[in-house]
Design an enzyme around this catalytic site. Structure first.
Site, PDB file in Angstrom:
ATOM      1  N   GLY A  86       2.536  -0.333  -2.840  1.00 21.46           N
ATOM      2  CA  GLY A  86       2.645  -0.961  -4.245  1.00 21.46           C
ATOM      3  C   GLY A  86       1.944  -2.375  -4.164  1.00 21.46           C
ATOM      4  O   GLY A  86       1.278  -2.425  -5.009  1.00 21.46           O
ATOM      5  N   ARG A  87       1.913  -2.947  -2.822  1.00 18.16           N
ATOM      6  CA  ARG A  87       1.324  -4.317  -2.903  1.00 18.16           C
ATOM      7  C   ARG A  87       0.670  -4.702  -1.690  1.00 18.16           C
ATOM      8  O   ARG A  87       0.846  -5.745  -1.055  1.00 18.16           O
ATOM      9  CB  ARG A  87       2.378  -5.407  -3.253  1.00 18.16           C
ATOM     10  CG  ARG A  87       3.625  -5.119  -2.533  1.00 18.16           C
ATOM     11  CD  ARG A  87       4.556  -6.402  -2.982  1.00 18.16           C
ATOM     12  NE  ARG A  87       5.860  -6.282  -2.061  1.00 18.16           N
ATOM     13  CZ  ARG A  87       6.809  -7.040  -2.324  1.00 18.16           C
ATOM     14  NH1 ARG A  87       6.328  -8.134  -2.908  1.00 18.16           N
ATOM     15  NH2 ARG A  87       7.960  -6.838  -1.557  1.00 18.16           N
ATOM     16  N   LYS A 107      -0.112  -8.045   3.070  1.00 22.89           N
ATOM     17  CA  LYS A 107       1.132  -7.671   2.023  1.00 22.89           C
ATOM     18  C   LYS A 107       1.041  -8.888   0.945  1.00 22.89           C
ATOM     19  O   LYS A 107       0.557  -9.900   1.041  1.00 22.89           O
ATOM     20  CB  LYS A 107       2.413  -8.122   2.590  1.00 22.89           C
ATOM     21  CG  LYS A 107       3.592  -7.706   1.632  1.00 22.89           C
ATOM     22  CD  LYS A 107       5.002  -8.099   2.424  1.00 22.89           C
ATOM     23  CE  LYS A 107       6.179  -7.545   1.758  1.00 22.89           C
ATOM     24  NZ  LYS A 107       7.222  -7.504   2.300  1.00 22.89           N
ATOM     25  N   ASP A 119       3.664  -5.432  -9.712  1.00 24.21           N
ATOM     26  CA  ASP A 119       2.490  -6.279 -10.034  1.00 24.21           C
ATOM     27  C   ASP A 119       1.435  -6.322  -8.940  1.00 24.21           C
ATOM     28  O   ASP A 119       0.414  -6.917  -9.027  1.00 24.21           O
ATOM     29  CB  ASP A 119       2.711  -7.502 -10.599  1.00 24.21           C
ATOM     30  CG  ASP A 119       3.491  -8.354  -9.728  1.00 24.21           C
ATOM     31  OD1 ASP A 119       3.699  -8.096  -8.524  1.00 24.21           O
ATOM     32  OD2 ASP A 119       4.000  -9.282  -9.980  1.00 24.21           O
ATOM     33  N   GLY A 120       2.094  -5.731  -7.707  1.00 21.95           N
ATOM     34  CA  GLY A 120       1.220  -5.676  -6.686  1.00 21.95           C
ATOM     35  C   GLY A 120       1.084  -7.028  -5.911  1.00 21.95           C
ATOM     36  O   GLY A 120       0.416  -7.086  -4.683  1.00 21.95           O
ATOM     37  N   ARG A 170       0.776  -8.733   7.938  1.00 19.80           N
ATOM     38  CA  ARG A 170       1.762  -8.364   8.941  1.00 19.80           C
ATOM     39  C   ARG A 170       0.901  -7.394  10.160  1.00 19.80           C
ATOM     40  O   ARG A 170       0.041  -6.557   9.982  1.00 19.80           O
ATOM     41  CB  ARG A 170       2.688  -7.363   8.132  1.00 19.80           C
ATOM     42  CG  ARG A 170       3.672  -6.810   9.035  1.00 19.80           C
ATOM     43  CD  ARG A 170       4.693  -6.163   8.030  1.00 19.80           C
ATOM     44  NE  ARG A 170       4.501  -5.246   7.349  1.00 19.80           N
ATOM     45  CZ  ARG A 170       4.928  -4.843   6.157  1.00 19.80           C
ATOM     46  NH1 ARG A 170       5.931  -5.401   5.886  1.00 19.80           N
ATOM     47  NH2 ARG A 170       4.402  -3.854   5.608  1.00 19.80           N
ATOM     48  N   ASP A 245      11.951   4.642   3.596  1.00 22.03           N
ATOM     49  CA  ASP A 245      10.578   4.438   3.332  1.00 22.03           C
ATOM     50  C   ASP A 245      10.342   2.890   4.178  1.00 22.03           C
ATOM     51  O   ASP A 245       9.263   2.200   4.235  1.00 22.03           O
ATOM     52  CB  ASP A 245      10.215   4.214   1.996  1.00 22.03           C
ATOM     53  CG  ASP A 245      10.851   3.269   1.250  1.00 22.03           C
ATOM     54  OD1 ASP A 245      12.280   3.655   1.035  1.00 22.03           O
ATOM     55  OD2 ASP A 245      10.449   2.409   0.704  1.00 22.03           O
ATOM     56  N   ASN A 246      11.648   2.441   4.777  1.00 15.25           N
ATOM     57  CA  ASN A 246      11.506   1.301   5.569  1.00 15.25           C
ATOM     58  C   ASN A 246      11.891   1.241   6.954  1.00 15.25           C
ATOM     59  O   ASN A 246      11.954   0.414   7.616  1.00 15.25           O
ATOM     60  CB  ASN A 246      12.448   0.187   4.796  1.00 15.25           C
ATOM     61  CG  ASN A 246      12.018  -0.051   3.424  1.00 15.25           C
ATOM     62  OD1 ASN A 246      10.923  -0.187   3.038  1.00 15.25           O
ATOM     63  ND2 ASN A 246      12.997  -0.566   2.572  1.00 15.25           N
ATOM     64  N   ASP A 255       9.335  -4.165   6.946  1.00 16.43           N
ATOM     65  CA  ASP A 255       9.660  -4.512   5.720  1.00 16.43           C
ATOM     66  C   ASP A 255      10.759  -5.371   5.475  1.00 16.43           C
ATOM     67  O   ASP A 255      11.893  -4.904   5.295  1.00 16.43           O
ATOM     68  CB  ASP A 255       9.923  -3.168   4.811  1.00 16.43           C
ATOM     69  CG  ASP A 255       8.685  -2.318   4.603  1.00 16.43           C
ATOM     70  OD1 ASP A 255       7.306  -3.121   4.687  1.00 16.43           O
ATOM     71  OD2 ASP A 255       8.598  -1.133   4.257  1.00 16.43           O
TER      72      ASP A 255
END
Length: 491
Positions: A86-87, A107, A119-120, A170, A245-246, A255
């Protein structure tokens, strides 16, 4: 750099190609020269001269292939459906100077189709924490993503207040998460076999020669996850958001959100202030790792030749691998070989730390002063503080401490002193990234002074060595009466 962009060649349903959205007037905060050298970045003049604009999103070099990954996941134990980058954007995949594949992931890159209500963007405080946290774990020898560099900007980002937008690149051995398979199972089940084949060939090629490559691959994921979480427990690291998801398929820390390093020992410590039930408390991490794998593995039953029994046998490796890694590591941390007597003393040591609320890192390091006080003057100071804290807690604590020392001495005196000292120094850092250390760096950075970020980066580069650049604040735990610190998920 030696580009090897294989993920971008997979089925386009797995990602969305797009460039980053530039930050306004990006400003350099810090750059990881050693990591740049490892991945070949430093050998390219174009990359070195433009690293601020690259991280700031204004420049996409030739060879990059930016894309946002689609994945799904279970968050806090509940199915969350489609998630995704998402970002963030996977900028490129490269072969480092050891021949290993590495992902470069930006990121704070702006909105993507997977941003949902976000908001990304990323903000400076959380970017600094991830930059230093990944570096700290890496230098402690724990599998983790690290970061190439970090920038801040004039882009305003709304969180609880208006903050400065920031970004970092990253670097990790893999960005495929357990949640990728969850997404495929729900939204593109026809991709399960080719994607599994890709994961095996790319990240676990030795499994290709196994009698059943898929089961061999799943067993490796299970074992890698168990080892990673054992390493977290041994160093006192709490991830804070162990959603599916992490977690990476390679067993590498990914993450960084509301993470933290244990200070005063409290197994029930919850470091995420949004974790109202304590699901991701420090002491629960091993069980959550098993839970995540247990909901992930059944998706592979759709593949030919995969039975529930085979998956059960793969998952059955989790507990013994974790226990072997953790118990051996605990014995190493008290300088003793792995046997029943050492384990008993080790677990009683943890009980003493918990009952007296002693600092986890300092207390283990102070054991060197019990073995050779004249050779470890710094550790002798830690031991003096430990003695005083126990003394202040009364006769019961004092007697427990004296009894434990007697039992410990009876074991280590049977061994060569050098052997005990080598184990203690190799397994117990002097420095971890304490919450107050990170916060002080953030406060200065928000004023435009990045010197403390640079100092902490250097300090954490050699965590097992007493260093002149350290201050007393770098080894000072919170007061006994201070409430446990929890970190916001807002980043």
């Amino acid at each position: 750099m030696k580009y090897h962009n294989t993920f971008s060649q997979l089925d386009p349903r797995l990602y969305h190609r797009q460039p980053p959205t530039p930050l306004d007037s990006p400003t350099p905060v810090h750059f990881n020269q050693n990591l740049a050298k490892k991945i070949g970045w430093s050998e390219d003049d174009d990359l070195m001269q433009n690293w601020v604009d690259i991280i700031g999103g204004a420049y996409v070099p030739k060879g990059f292939c930016p894309l946002a990954m689609a994945y799904a996941g279970h968050q806090f134990g509940q199915w969350a459906g489609q998630l995704g980058d998402g970002r963030g954007l996977l900028l490129a995949q490269v072969i480092d100077n050891t021949g290993k594949l590495q992902d470069l992931h930006l990121k704070g890159s702006g909105l993507t189709p997977y941003s949902r209500m976000g908001d990304g963007r990323a903000v400076l405080r959380s970017s600094i924490r991830e930059y230093l946290g990944g570096h700290a774990l890496t230098q402690l020898g724990i599998a983790s993503s690290s970061a190439l560099g970090i920038v801040t900007s004039k882009t305003p980002v709304q969180r609880e207040t208006i903050e400065s937008g920031a970004a970092l690149i990253r670097v990790a051995d893999c960005h495929i998460r357990l949640g990728h398979i969850e997404w495929i199972a729900s939204f593109a089940p026809d991709l399960l076999k080719p994607f599994t084949d890709y994961m095996i060939a790319t990240y676990f090629p030795d499994c290709l020669s196994a009698d059943h490559p898929v089961l061999a691959f799943l067993e490796k994921v299970v074992k890698n996850t168990a080892r990673l979480i054992a390493d977290w427990q041994l160093i006192g690291f709490a991830h804070g958001v162990m959603n599916t998801d992490n977690l990476s398929i390679t067993g590498s820390t990914l993450d960084f959100g509301p993470f933290g390093f244990m200070e005063r020992f409290n197994p029930a410590w919850i470091n995420n202030h949004s974790d109202f039930t304590g699901r991701y408390a420090y002491q629960n991490q091993p069980a959550i790792g098993h839970w995540n794998l247990n909901v992930w593995l059944p998706h592979f039953m759709r593949l030919s030749g995969i039975s529930r029994q085979g998956l059960g046998e793969a998952l059955a490796h989790y507990e013994p691998v974790f226990m072997q890694r953790y118990q051996t590591g605990l014995c190493d941390k008290i300088g003793l070989p792995h046997d029943e007597d050492s384990l008993g003393v080790g677990f009683d040591w943890l009980t003493l730390l918990q009952d007296c609320r002693l600092d986890y890192t300092n207390s283990f390091r102070a054991l060197l002063a019990l073995i050779a006080p004249d050779d470890f003057t710094f550790e002798a100071q830690l031991l003096e503080t430990l003695n005083q804290e126990i003394e202040n807690q009364g006769d019961k604590a004092r007697q427990s401490w004296q009894n434990w020392q007697s039992r410990y001495q009876a074991l280590w005196q049977k061994l060569p002193q050098e052997e005990v000292i080598n184990r203690l120094t190799a397994n117990n850092p002097v420095y971890i990234l304490r919450n107050d250390m990170a916060q002080r760096a953030i406060i200065e950075a928000e004023k435009g002074d990045f010197n403390e970020v640079a100092r902490l980066f250097e300090l954490l580069s050699q965590p097992f060595k007493v260093q002149d650049i350290a201050t007393n604040l770098d080894i000072t735990p919170p007061n006994h009466d201070a409430p446990p610190l929890s970190i916001s998920c807002s980043s």
